[in-house]
Motif scaffolding. Structure first.
Motif, PDB file in Angstrom:
ATOM      1  N   SER A  43       0.849  -1.139  -0.053  1.00  0.00           N
ATOM      2  CA  SER A  43       0.012   0.054   0.054  1.00  0.00           C
ATOM      3  C   SER A  43       0.960   1.151  -0.023  1.00  0.00           C
ATOM      4  N   GLN A  44       2.056   1.312   0.847  1.00  0.00           N
ATOM      5  CA  GLN A  44       2.869   2.427   0.848  1.00  0.00           C
ATOM      6  C   GLN A  44       3.465   2.527  -0.461  1.00  0.00           C
ATOM      7  N   ALA A  45       4.008   1.394  -1.211  1.00  0.00           N
ATOM      8  CA  ALA A  45       4.552   1.522  -2.567  1.00  0.00           C
ATOM      9  C   ALA A  45       3.763   2.046  -3.526  1.00  0.00           C
ATOM     10  N   ASP A  46       2.471   1.804  -3.463  1.00  0.00           N
ATOM     11  CA  ASP A  46       1.519   2.383  -4.490  1.00  0.00           C
ATOM     12  C   ASP A  46       1.466   3.903  -4.205  1.00  0.00           C
ATOM     13  N   LEU A  47       1.241   4.254  -3.055  1.00  0.00           N
ATOM     14  CA  LEU A  47       1.074   5.671  -2.755  1.00  0.00           C
ATOM     15  C   LEU A  47       2.476   6.366  -2.941  1.00  0.00           C
ATOM     16  N   LYS A  48       3.419   5.810  -2.626  1.00  0.00           N
ATOM     17  CA  LYS A  48       4.811   6.635  -3.058  1.00  0.00           C
ATOM     18  C   LYS A  48       4.698   6.820  -4.464  1.00  0.00           C
ATOM     19  N   ALA A  49       4.545   5.732  -5.220  1.00  0.00           N
ATOM     20  CA  ALA A  49       4.474   5.914  -6.975  1.00  0.00           C
ATOM     21  C   ALA A  49       3.754   6.947  -7.348  1.00  0.00           C
ATOM     22  N   GLU A  50       2.465   7.119  -6.754  1.00  0.00           N
ATOM     23  CA  GLU A  50       1.485   7.917  -7.154  1.00  0.00           C
ATOM     24  C   GLU A  50       2.077   9.369  -6.860  1.00  0.00           C
ATOM     25  N   GLN A  51       2.398   9.683  -5.582  1.00  0.00           N
ATOM     26  CA  GLN A  51       2.936  10.997  -5.175  1.00  0.00           C
ATOM     27  C   GLN A  51       4.344  11.305  -5.979  1.00  0.00           C
ATOM     28  N   THR A  52       4.980  10.268  -6.333  1.00  0.00           N
ATOM     29  CA  THR A  52       6.072  10.651  -7.184  1.00  0.00           C
ATOM     30  C   THR A  52       5.570  11.173  -8.619  1.00  0.00           C
ATOM     31  N   LEU A  53       4.658  10.394  -9.211  1.00  0.00           N
ATOM     32  CA  LEU A  53       3.979  10.911 -10.530  1.00  0.00           C
ATOM     33  C   LEU A  53       3.416  12.341 -10.562  1.00  0.00           C
ATOM     34  N   ARG A  54       2.500  12.483  -9.285  1.00  0.00           N
ATOM     35  CA  ARG A  54       1.874  13.634  -9.370  1.00  0.00           C
ATOM     36  C   ARG A  54       2.771  14.810  -9.493  1.00  0.00           C
ATOM     37  N   ARG A  55       3.747  14.744  -8.391  1.00  0.00           N
ATOM     38  CA  ARG A  55       4.832  15.689  -8.144  1.00  0.00           C
ATOM     39  C   ARG A  55       5.586  16.160  -9.701  1.00  0.00           C
ATOM     40  N   ASP A  56       5.775  15.102 -10.228  1.00  0.00           N
ATOM     41  CA  ASP A  56       6.840  15.407 -11.530  1.00  0.00           C
ATOM     42  C   ASP A  56       5.717  15.775 -12.649  1.00  0.00           C
ATOM     43  N   LEU A  57       4.640  15.388 -12.741  1.00  0.00           N
ATOM     44  CA  LEU A  57       3.771  16.029 -13.907  1.00  0.00           C
ATOM     45  C   LEU A  57       3.280  17.221 -13.429  1.00  0.00           C
ATOM     46  N   GLU A  58       2.990  17.574 -12.313  1.00  0.00           N
ATOM     47  CA  GLU A  58       2.493  19.056 -11.911  1.00  0.00           C
ATOM     48  C   GLU A  58       3.680  19.989 -12.394  1.00  0.00           C
ATOM     49  N   LYS A  59       4.954  19.697 -12.064  1.00  0.00           N
ATOM     50  CA  LYS A  59       6.223  20.466 -12.228  1.00  0.00           C
ATOM     51  C   LYS A  59       6.013  20.822 -13.873  1.00  0.00           C
ATOM     52  N   ALA A  60       5.941  19.672 -14.582  1.00  0.00           N
ATOM     53  CA  ALA A  60       6.303  19.842 -16.139  1.00  0.00           C
ATOM     54  C   ALA A  60       5.026  20.509 -16.748  1.00  0.00           C
ATOM     55  N   ARG A  61       3.751  20.127 -16.346  1.00  0.00           N
ATOM     56  CA  ARG A  61       2.599  20.681 -16.822  1.00  0.00           C
ATOM     57  C   ARG A  61       1.485  21.430 -15.630  1.00  0.00           C
ATOM     58  N   PRO A  62       2.024  22.669 -15.258  1.00  0.00           N
ATOM     59  CA  PRO A  62       1.162  23.049 -14.310  1.00  0.00           C
ATOM     60  C   PRO A  62      -0.286  23.232 -14.676  1.00  0.00           C
ATOM     61  N   GLY A  63      -1.098  23.020 -13.771  1.00  0.00           N
ATOM     62  CA  GLY A  63      -2.648  23.512 -13.915  1.00  0.00           C
ATOM     63  C   GLY A  63      -3.437  22.274 -14.592  1.00  0.00           C
ATOM     64  N   TYR A  64      -2.890  21.219 -15.089  1.00  0.00           N
ATOM     65  CA  TYR A  64      -3.366  20.036 -15.516  1.00  0.00           C
ATOM     66  C   TYR A  64      -4.213  19.535 -14.310  1.00  0.00           C
ATOM     67  N   SER A  65      -5.575  18.691 -14.768  1.00  0.00           N
ATOM     68  CA  SER A  65      -6.007  18.066 -13.737  1.00  0.00           C
ATOM     69  C   SER A  65      -5.530  16.486 -13.488  1.00  0.00           C
ATOM     70  N   PHE A  66      -6.009  15.927 -12.462  1.00  0.00           N
ATOM     71  CA  PHE A  66      -5.726  14.483 -12.179  1.00  0.00           C
ATOM     72  C   PHE A  66      -6.907  13.680 -11.896  1.00  0.00           C
ATOM     73  N   LEU A  67      -6.894  12.607 -12.396  1.00  0.00           N
ATOM     74  CA  LEU A  67      -7.828  11.293 -11.781  1.00  0.00           C
ATOM     75  C   LEU A  67      -6.763  10.271 -11.345  1.00  0.00           C
ATOM     76  N   MET A  68      -6.781   9.890  -9.914  1.00  0.00           N
ATOM     77  CA  MET A  68      -5.651   9.093  -9.637  1.00  0.00           C
ATOM     78  C   MET A  68      -6.319   7.957  -8.728  1.00  0.00           C
ATOM     79  N   GLU A  69      -6.000   6.814  -8.659  1.00  0.00           N
ATOM     80  CA  GLU A  69      -6.389   5.725  -8.323  1.00  0.00           C
ATOM     81  C   GLU A  69      -6.520   5.750  -6.857  1.00  0.00           C
ATOM     82  N   GLU A  70      -5.586   6.354  -6.224  1.00  0.00           N
ATOM     83  CA  GLU A  70      -5.418   6.557  -4.780  1.00  0.00           C
ATOM     84  C   GLU A  70      -5.950   7.748  -4.203  1.00  0.00           C
ATOM     85  N   SER A  71      -5.626   8.830  -4.829  1.00  0.00           N
ATOM     86  CA  SER A  71      -6.153   9.961  -4.255  1.00  0.00           C
ATOM     87  C   SER A  71      -7.075  10.516  -4.715  1.00  0.00           C
TER      88      SER A  71
END
Length: 276
Positions: A43-71
């Motif tokens: 469960s923690q591995a899943d959450l860490k991967a999602e947080q990494t993806l969100r952080r990097d994608l937000e940095k590259a494309r500010p303002g884009y929305s997200f639909l994520m399995e965990e959050s």
């Protein structure tokens, strides 16, 4: 390989998140024998991967929305773009040390899926596609373009199907379809990860895929990849509703048509209508 700015952003994000999952996957075997077991760790591995993806994608494309399995859903300032993310598809496989799992990342633009990346950190295989630019397998010894299989008859095909399990429901609904597919083809497989199923259809490893009860993050990336590899994706009625209905039939055009006809026969038989 697709050399666009968008694909660079997507592949970099999943590669980084994949490194963490690969490290965590290496710990699963040790956790199998612990008293606590690997469930909380995964469960923690899943959450860490999602947080990494969100952080990097937000940095590259500010303002884009997200639909994520965990959050869940996160609204951005750009109403036309939305990342659809499954940080770990195939959690049960991961939990048991089975190297069939993937990160699935899709981009939706104005309600239409336009790009997808599916990455298996255990194998290093990355399946990518961007609308109008084709689909490719990378991360292996050499990149290659993806094409769905060329088979034309169901009785020559190996198919994959998502089979319900305890606690999920839908077993009684799935059994007639499984029975029909077993009678129609040379083999039915179950990988336990819809993203892998769709990627392997695009690569021609599987000739077709069926599952119901899926979520958008299970489907989003694979839908683009299969279509860019020359395949069709629909529900069992042949309609383009998979992202809403959670029902997916994916194959090359001829096998897709055969699967649609097979499922129609199942419905008619269940409804008491003679099919001839």
């Amino acid at each position: 390989m697709i050399r666009s700015a968008l694909m660079h952003v997507m592949t970099q994000a999943v590669t980084k998140a994949g490194r963490g999952l690969a490290r965590d996957f290496g710990e699963v075997e040790n956790l199998q024998v612990s008293q606590k077991g690997p469930g909380d760790f995964v469960s923690q591995a899943d959450l860490k991967a999602e947080q990494t993806l969100r952080r990097d994608l937000e940095k590259a494309r500010p303002g884009y929305s997200f639909l994520m399995e965990e959050s869940g859903s996160h609204e951005g300032t750009d109403p036309d773009h939305r990342w659809i993310v499954d940080p770990l598809d195939g959690t049960t496989n991961f939990l048991h040390g089975i190297p069939l799992f993937a990160i699935s990342l899709g981009l939706e633009r104005a309600g239409e899926m336009v790009a997808g990346v599916i990455f298996n950190p255990a194998s290093g295989e990355m399946f990518v596609a961007e609308q109008g630019k084709g689909a490719f397998l990378t991360g292996t010894q050499r990149d290659r373009r993806l094409r769905v299989s060329g088979r034309r008859r169901l009785d020559e095909c190996v198919l994959t199907m998502g089979i319900p399990h305890k606690g999920r429901g839908g077993i009684d609904e799935a059994l007639p379809k499984l029975h029909a597919l077993m009678q129609a083809c040379v083999g039915v497989r179950r990988t336990g990860a819809a993203a892998i199923d769709l990627a392997w259809v695009a690569a021609g490893r599987f000739d077709g895929f069926y599952e119901r009860g899926l979520s958008p993050w299970d489907i989003a990336a694979g839908l683009v990849i299969v279509r860019e590899a020359g395949g069709f994706v629909s529900d069992t009625h042949g309609r383009d509703t998979s992202m809403r209905s959670g029902e997916v039939v994916a194959a090359n055009p001829e096998i897709h048509d055969g699967l649609i006809k097979t499922f129609k026969s199942v419905r008619e038989t269940e409804g008491g209508v003679k099919t001839g």
